[in-house]
Each structure stands twice: as C-alpha cells, then as structure tokens.
Design a protein around this motif. Structure first.
Motif, PDB file in Angstrom:
ATOM      1  N   LEU A 273      -2.809   1.692  -8.786  1.00 53.67           N
ATOM      2  CA  LEU A 273      -2.150   1.517  -7.493  1.00 53.67           C
ATOM      3  C   LEU A 273      -1.257   0.284  -7.446  1.00 53.67           C
ATOM      4  CD1 LEU A 273      -5.122   2.441  -5.120  1.00 53.67           C
ATOM      5  CD2 LEU A 273      -3.361   3.948  -6.062  1.00 53.67           C
ATOM      6  N   GLN A 275      -2.155  -2.998  -7.369  1.00 50.86           N
ATOM      7  CA  GLN A 275      -2.673  -3.868  -6.316  1.00 50.86           C
ATOM      8  C   GLN A 275      -3.596  -4.933  -6.898  1.00 50.86           C
ATOM      9  OE1 GLN A 275      -4.848  -1.006  -3.909  1.00 50.86           O
ATOM     10  NE2 GLN A 275      -6.702  -1.294  -5.090  1.00 50.86           N
ATOM     11  N   TRP A 279      -6.794  -6.150  -1.959  1.00 48.51           N
ATOM     12  CA  TRP A 279      -6.627  -4.761  -1.542  1.00 48.51           C
ATOM     13  C   TRP A 279      -7.859  -3.943  -1.897  1.00 48.51           C
ATOM     14  CZ3 TRP A 279      -4.644  -1.428   1.531  1.00 48.51           C
ATOM     15  CH2 TRP A 279      -3.360  -1.555   2.033  1.00 48.51           C
ATOM     16  N   VAL A 328      -4.791  10.117  -4.898  1.00 49.60           N
ATOM     17  CA  VAL A 328      -3.830   9.301  -4.147  1.00 49.60           C
ATOM     18  C   VAL A 328      -3.122   8.328  -5.087  1.00 49.60           C
ATOM     19  CG1 VAL A 328      -5.139   9.486  -2.002  1.00 49.60           C
ATOM     20  CG2 VAL A 328      -5.581   7.565  -3.553  1.00 49.60           C
ATOM     21  N   THR A 329      -1.921   7.899  -4.670  1.00 47.95           N
ATOM     22  CA  THR A 329      -1.118   7.020  -5.537  1.00 47.95           C
ATOM     23  C   THR A 329      -0.683   5.743  -4.835  1.00 47.95           C
ATOM     24  OG1 THR A 329       0.871   8.255  -4.922  1.00 47.95           O
ATOM     25  CG2 THR A 329      -0.272   8.939  -6.939  1.00 47.95           C
ATOM     26  N   THR A 330      -1.128   5.514  -3.610  1.00 46.81           N
ATOM     27  CA  THR A 330      -0.772   4.293  -2.895  1.00 46.81           C
ATOM     28  C   THR A 330      -2.033   3.613  -2.367  1.00 46.81           C
ATOM     29  OG1 THR A 330      -0.508   5.328  -0.721  1.00 46.81           O
ATOM     30  CG2 THR A 330       1.417   5.322  -2.188  1.00 46.81           C
ATOM     31  N   SER A 331      -1.937   2.310  -2.149  1.00 41.65           N
ATOM     32  CA  SER A 331      -3.078   1.551  -1.643  1.00 41.65           C
ATOM     33  C   SER A 331      -3.468   2.009  -0.242  1.00 41.65           C
ATOM     34  CB  SER A 331      -2.746   0.056  -1.628  1.00 41.65           C
ATOM     35  OG  SER A 331      -2.486  -0.427  -2.928  1.00 41.65           O
ATOM     36  N   GLY A 332      -2.488   2.311   0.602  1.00 51.76           N
ATOM     37  CA  GLY A 332      -2.771   2.765   1.956  1.00 51.76           C
ATOM     38  C   GLY A 332      -3.494   4.101   1.976  1.00 51.76           C
ATOM     39  N   ALA A 333      -3.082   5.022   1.108  1.00 53.61           N
ATOM     40  CA  ALA A 333      -3.731   6.329   1.037  1.00 53.61           C
ATOM     41  C   ALA A 333      -5.166   6.206   0.553  1.00 53.61           C
ATOM     42  CB  ALA A 333      -2.933   7.257   0.126  1.00 53.61           C
TER      43      ALA A 333
END
Length: 432
Positions: A273, A275, A279, A328-333
């Motif tokens: 990710l 991060q 995170w 998922v591929t993003t920190s938010g997801a």
C-alpha cells in the motif's frame, strides 16, 4: 454515598458495578498488551534483535513469536477455567495472570535475541491464560440472564478501548524515539522500544491494583465450588450433532483466524500500500474501533431480540470483509475493510459469550466459557502462522483462506445453534 455511586453505575451501564470495575482494569492491561502486537514485528526487524534465525524469513519468525503466545494461552485456558470452577475463585487467578503479565512485559527490556523473545512471549501466553477465562466467567456470574449480553458488551467495550488505542500510540512512540529522561541530576536515554515496554509494564500493574481493590468473587461462585465440570462434544440434548458451545467455539476460532492474519504481515501490507507504521496502526485499530462503538449496543440488543441472529449474520458479513483485505490497493480502502470486519466481529463477540453463558451450568462458567476464549486464543495462534506461510503464495491467499473459514462458521451456526432466550428471559427497560 458509596451505595448511590454503585446504583448510578448500575443504572448508566445496566450491569453490576464489579463488571464495570473489571472492564476498566482490563482496559489498562489491554493498552499494554496491544502495544506488543505492533512493536514486536518492528522489534524483530530492528538491529536490536540478533541471533540465529534457523533459516526462517522475518515474517515467519514474527508469526512464530506471535503465535506461540496464542498457542500456550489457549492450551492453558481450559485448565485455569476448570480450576477456578473447582475452587470457586476467580479473583486470585486473575491476579496471578496480571502479575505474570507485568513481569514478562518488563522482561522485554533485556531481550536481544530471537530465542529470548520466543521464551518471554511463551511465558506471557501462560500468564494471560489465568486472566481471560476467569474474568469472562466472573462477568457471566455477575449478570442476570436477561442482562448477560449487555454485561458482556460493556466488558468487551472497555477492554477493547485499551486494545484499540495501544497500536496507534505504540507506533507513534517507536517512531518518535529515542527519549531523554531526566532523573534528578542524572539523565537516561530510552529508545522507543524501551519506552513501550515500560508503559506496558505499568499498565499491567495498574490493572493488578484495580482488580485487587475493587473486585470480589460472587457468593454463589464460592458456594458452587468443588464439582468436576466438563464439556461434551456432542449435543447433550440430542437435537444437533455438536454441542452448541463447541459450535460457538469453532465459529470463534474461524473468526479469529481471519482477524489475526493481518498483523504478522505488517511489512508486506505497508509495502503493497506504500504506507508507514502509523497507517498500519490505524488500520489495525479500525477493527477494534468498530467493536468499541458497537459491542455494548449489540450486546444489549441481544438481550431483547435474541443472541443467534447477531452471531449468524456477523459470520456472514465476515466473509466479504475479510476477503476485501486481500484485494484492496489503497490505505483508505484497507481501513474500510478492517472497519467492516470489526462490525462483523462485534455481532459475534458479546452475543456469542452471552449465549454460551446462558448454557453454562451453575458453577461451571469457567469451564464452559473457556471453550470460546480458548478458541479465540487458538485463532490468534493459527492466524499468524497461516498468514506467514500463505502470503508467499500471493498477498490475497491468506485472506481468501480466512474468508472460507468464516463461511464454514456461518454454516455451523445456522445448523447447530438454537436461540437460548425465551420471552421470560428477555430484558426490559430499567424503569420497567
């Protein structure tokens, strides 16, 4: 004055004041213990820890260290739960466990090899085995049938406040170190790791003091002592293939494996990710945050509408929430996926403990509820091993495996567990 305070606590939380005191004590030790979930993987990867790795990759070493805690914790829980039933004593076993937890937390200050970390974590697992089934049994015995879900929810909420806050604080403390500490004319430099171990030790000592001062065993627990409690695999009523308590234990095991696959692959998650540790700490805590918000209302709702619907649909929701973490591929997801998993866990935790508590014979709460707490510990042990092994086959693989187990758990609950509350058991409003 003291009586009015107790009545106020009872009215506010709808539980025995001793449940509230025990929950707050577990909040304190939860802060310290959750520090280690984040700090140990970072500590293993640091230059502080050296020694033979026996050809194992760092992710596998982390998995072994984290899993050993859960394995020994789980193996010892049925014995400590049964002993507390036979002796009619909960408090003394909780104090033994908290004392051991404080000592092992402090021992991390002197651990500079992989072997030392393994040994300390093993002793820590045994120590916590004296705390978990006895404290849950105590909550069960302090709660009336129609208030049991709410009492379990309050207990879990406060315990998880500590467990959820710890990772965020721990990640920040490690990142901001070292620290200059003034002791009169002398000075002391503490690394971020050393400060987290000291805080964890202090938290366990605070919990020890609170239990020692505020908690007493119920009279009926002492009166029921001396039996030979046991759990059968088959349904004693002959209505299903499995004992419903065993079924709840299996569902808890599958759920916890899904929860535990995340922590040991911290480095892989962060790399995927893009991060940092802060995170990751937020994502780890998102699961717990959802439970903090939902445990008490869901537990109380299970006292009104029943336990089984929450447990069943919680297991169903766990399937997509767990699988999503592997794709998922993003920190938010990832944060949202962990929140979804937390909501599912909240639907299973307190109602599951309450249902098992409904089924526990008088004086056998420790033995009965140790099935669920043992299963939770085994999940904590198995999850990191599954994760450390399967992540080499692909990032999504451990999450897909865990989602499949959650689906199996949902099937077992649907076919082997019946509702335990009838209309006469369901809670009513305080004023009613």
């Amino acid at each position: 004055m003291r009586r009015s305070v107790r009545q106020g606590v009872r009215s506010m939380f709808d539980v025995d004041p001793r449940v509230f005191a025990l929950a707050f004590a577990r909040l304190a030790d939860g802060v310290g213990n959750s520090f280690l979930v984040i700090v140990i993987p970072l500590y293993v990867a640091s230059d502080v820890v050296t020694g033979a790795t026996y050809g194992l990759a760092p992710a596998m070493i982390i998995g072994i260290i984290l899993s050993l805690y859960g394995l020994l914790n789980s193996l010892a829980q049925p014995f400590s739960g049964r002993l507390s039933d036979r002796h009619g004593a909960r408090k003394r076993y909780i104090l033994v466990g908290l004392g051991g937890l404080a000592a092992t937390n402090f021992s991390y200050l002197f651990a500079d090899s992989y072997v030392a970390l393994v040994g300390i974590r093993a002793l820590q697992g045994v120590s916590v085995a004296f705390i978990v089934p006895t404290s849950v049994a105590l909550v069960n015995e302090l709660a009336a049938t129609g208030r049991r879900g709410g009492s379990m929810g309050v207990y879990n909420t406060f315990r998880l406040v500590g467990f959820g806050a710890g990772p965020v604080v721990a990640g920040a403390i490690v990142s901001a170190g070292p620290y200059d500490v003034s002791l009169g004319d002398a000075g002391l430099v503490l690394s971020g790791f050393e400060l987290t171990f000291l805080i964890a030790t202090a938290a366990a000592l605070v919990s020890f003091a609170m239990v020692g001062v505020l908690i007493t065993d119920p009279e009926r627990t002492r009166a029921a002592a001396g039996g030979s409690p046991s759990i059968r695999w088959r349904d004693p009523r002959g209505e299903h293939l499995l004992n419903p308590v065993i079924t709840l234990g299996l569902a808890t095991l599958f759920m916890t494996i899904g929860i535990a696959v995340f922590a040991p692959i911290q480095n892989e998650v962060n790399a995927r990710l893009g991060q940092g540790s802060t995170w990751f700490g937020l994502q780890f805590s998102a699961f717990v945050l959802a439970q903090i918000v939902l445990q008490t209302p869901i537990g109380s709702a299970s006292d009104r509408v029943g336990r089984r619907p929450f447990i069943l649909w919680g297991m169903v929701l766990l399937v997509p929430a767990t699988l999503a973490q592997g794709v998922v591929t993003t920190s938010g997801a990832m944060l949202l996926a962990r929140l979804g998993q937390g909501i599912a866990g909240a639907m299973v935790f307190a109602p599951g403990l309450a249902l098992a508590g409904d089924l526990a014979p008088e004086g056998e709460s420790g033995t009965t509820l140790s099935v669920l707490t043992m299963a939770f510990g085994f999940g904590i042990a198995i999850g990191p091993l599954v994760s450390g092994f399967l992540v080499g086959l692909g990032f999504v693989v451990p999450f897909a495996f865990a989602a499949g187990l959650a689906a199996l758990g949902a099937v077992l609950v649907a076919t082997q567990v019946e509702e335990t509350l009838d209309d006469g058991d369901r809670s009513v409003d305080i004023d009613g």
